[in-house]
Design a protein around this motif. Structure first.
Motif, PDB file in Angstrom:
ATOM      1  N   HIS A 278      47.040  30.309   0.805  1.00  0.00           N
ATOM      2  CA  HIS A 278      45.616  29.959   0.722  1.00  0.00           C
ATOM      3  C   HIS A 278      45.103  29.691   2.133  1.00  0.00           C
ATOM      4  CE1 HIS A 278      46.376  29.381  -3.589  1.00  0.00           C
ATOM      5  NE2 HIS A 278      47.448  28.677  -3.210  1.00  0.00           N
ATOM      6  N   ASP A 314      53.107  26.906  -3.144  1.00  0.00           N
ATOM      7  CA  ASP A 314      51.767  27.138  -2.598  1.00  0.00           C
ATOM      8  C   ASP A 314      51.725  26.638  -1.158  1.00  0.00           C
ATOM      9  OD1 ASP A 314      49.771  27.967  -4.898  1.00  0.00           O
ATOM     10  OD2 ASP A 314      51.183  26.521  -5.751  1.00  0.00           O
ATOM     11  N   THR A 316      48.920  26.113   1.889  1.00  0.00           N
ATOM     12  CA  THR A 316      47.503  26.109   2.279  1.00  0.00           C
ATOM     13  C   THR A 316      47.410  25.881   3.779  1.00  0.00           C
ATOM     14  OG1 THR A 316      46.874  25.193   0.128  1.00  0.00           O
ATOM     15  CG2 THR A 316      45.251  25.041   1.903  1.00  0.00           C
TER      16      THR A 316
END
Length: 380
Positions: A278, A314, A316
């Motif tokens: 992300h 994930d 970011t």
């Protein structure tokens, strides 16, 4: 002959100036001094003060000679006065005992200087002693000798103090260099430990688990490059680049962080960990900071792959004018951060210490059953 220590010249200048000015003051307040003699004396005093000023700033022996000649000339000029009142005698003693005697500070340190000092003492005494007739010769002679003796002792004390101070400074310099070498060796040891942990130990761990979830070709390439790394370390070489296998991070000034992140993504996909990225925009960092940032990020993902019990993570990435931040999150089994041993290189060295070494910060948030989040922050 040159002064061995500039501080000696400065000390002689200060003391000689004080005694010369005091002698001049006695002469100016003395009554019965002919105007021509007073004017000539003042001129000679000014020249002597200038020569002392230069003596404090120059190592030329000629300033010592000039000061000696001027001082003896003033003593001779004042001694030839018909009226030797107490002020004139005080001026002579202050000049011959303290003014000229101050040069003993710079002359006592060498053999040549001591010979010159002895000759100057005899010449000064020969010029001054006849003018003491009719006064308390013993008292005047005592003042004269004591003044010279004090100056010699001051010179010896200053010389010895400077010698001891320099020896102390040299010792501190050696201690500082030893401490710096020890720090450099410790930093090198820690870097080598991180490097081995991130490469060879990671490969051995995969082999111990039969390479489960990892593409066999990728594992073979990784093992071959780790062998090159070990050979470099055994020969005492510095690996270039400073990481092996898929952990290679080249210190290319124009390479952006984003391209290296994509390589990390592909590598971990081959190992069975799906990484969701992300953030947008190209990210650039100084080579050393970029290397530490990406190596720490890769170690975080490796920890997810090994210990979290899940196959997804994930990441970011965000940035501002101050620095770059990466947040690695998984929904795995988590752990109690207070129970992590300080000897665990994967967290203590390959992540936290590596980021702090480049001026950044690493924070770890986790709890049993609640997953793990690691925040990496590095300066631009």
């Amino acid at each position: 002959m040159r002064h061995q220590e500039p501080l000696l010249g400065t000390s002689a200048w200060l003391e000689g100036t004080v005694f010369t000015v005091s002698s001049l003051a006695c002469l100016t307040i003395a009554g019965g001094v002919p105007p021509f003699t007073l004017a000539l004396g003042i001129v000679l005093y000014v020249v002597m003060l200038f020569s002392y000023f230069m003596l404090g700033r120059s190592s030329s022996f000629w300033w010592i000679v000039i000061t000696t000649v001027i001082g003896l000339s003033i003593s001779l000029l004042l001694g030839l006065l018909p009226d030797h009142n107490p002020s004139v005698l005080s001026a002579i003693l202050l000049l011959s005992g303290g003014g000229l005697g101050a040069m003993a500070i710079v002359l006592q340190g060498t053999a040549t200087g001591r010979v010159y000092l002895l000759l100057m003492f005899v010449a000064n005494l020969a010029v001054t002693l006849p003018f003491m007739i009719g006064t308390d010769v013993t008292e005047a002679l005592t003042i004269f000798i004591v003044s010279w003796s004090v100056n010699v002792m001051v010179g010896i004390w200053v010389n010895d103090s400077v010698r001891r101070a320099r020896a102390r400074i040299a010792w501190l310099g050696i201690a500082h260099q030893a401490e710096r070498r020890a720090s450099e060796l410790e930093a090198q040891r820690r870097q080598s430990a991180r490097l081995l942990h991130d490469t060879v130990l990671a490969t051995l761990t995969l082999l111990a688990h039969s390479g489960r979830g990892v593409d066999p070709e990728a594992l073979r390439i990784q093992a071959a490059e780790d062998a090159v790394l070990l050979r470099q370390l055994r020969l005492g070489e510095t690996p270039v680049p400073r990481a092996s296998g898929a952990y290679n991070l080249r210190a290319d000034e124009v390479a952006a962080v984003t391209s290296s992140i994509l390589q990390l993504q592909k590598r971990f996909e081959r190992r069975g960990l799906i990484v969701h990225w992300h953030g947008d925009g190209d990210i650039t960092l100084p080579p050393v900071v970029r290397s530490a940032f990406l190596l720490s990020l890769g170690e975080c993902l490796e920890n997810v792959r090994r210990h979290s019990g899940v196959d997804q993570a994930d990441v970011t990435i965000s940035q501002d004018a101050v620095g770059v931040r990466a947040m690695v999150t998984d929904s795995g089994i988590g752990f109690d951060t207070g129970d992590v041993s300080s000897g665990r290189l994967g967290i203590a060295e390959s992540v936290v210490a590596r980021i702090r070494d480049v001026g950044g910060n690493a924070r770890i948030f986790s709890a049993p059953g609640a997953g793990t989040t690691v925040v990496l922050e590095v300066p631009r």
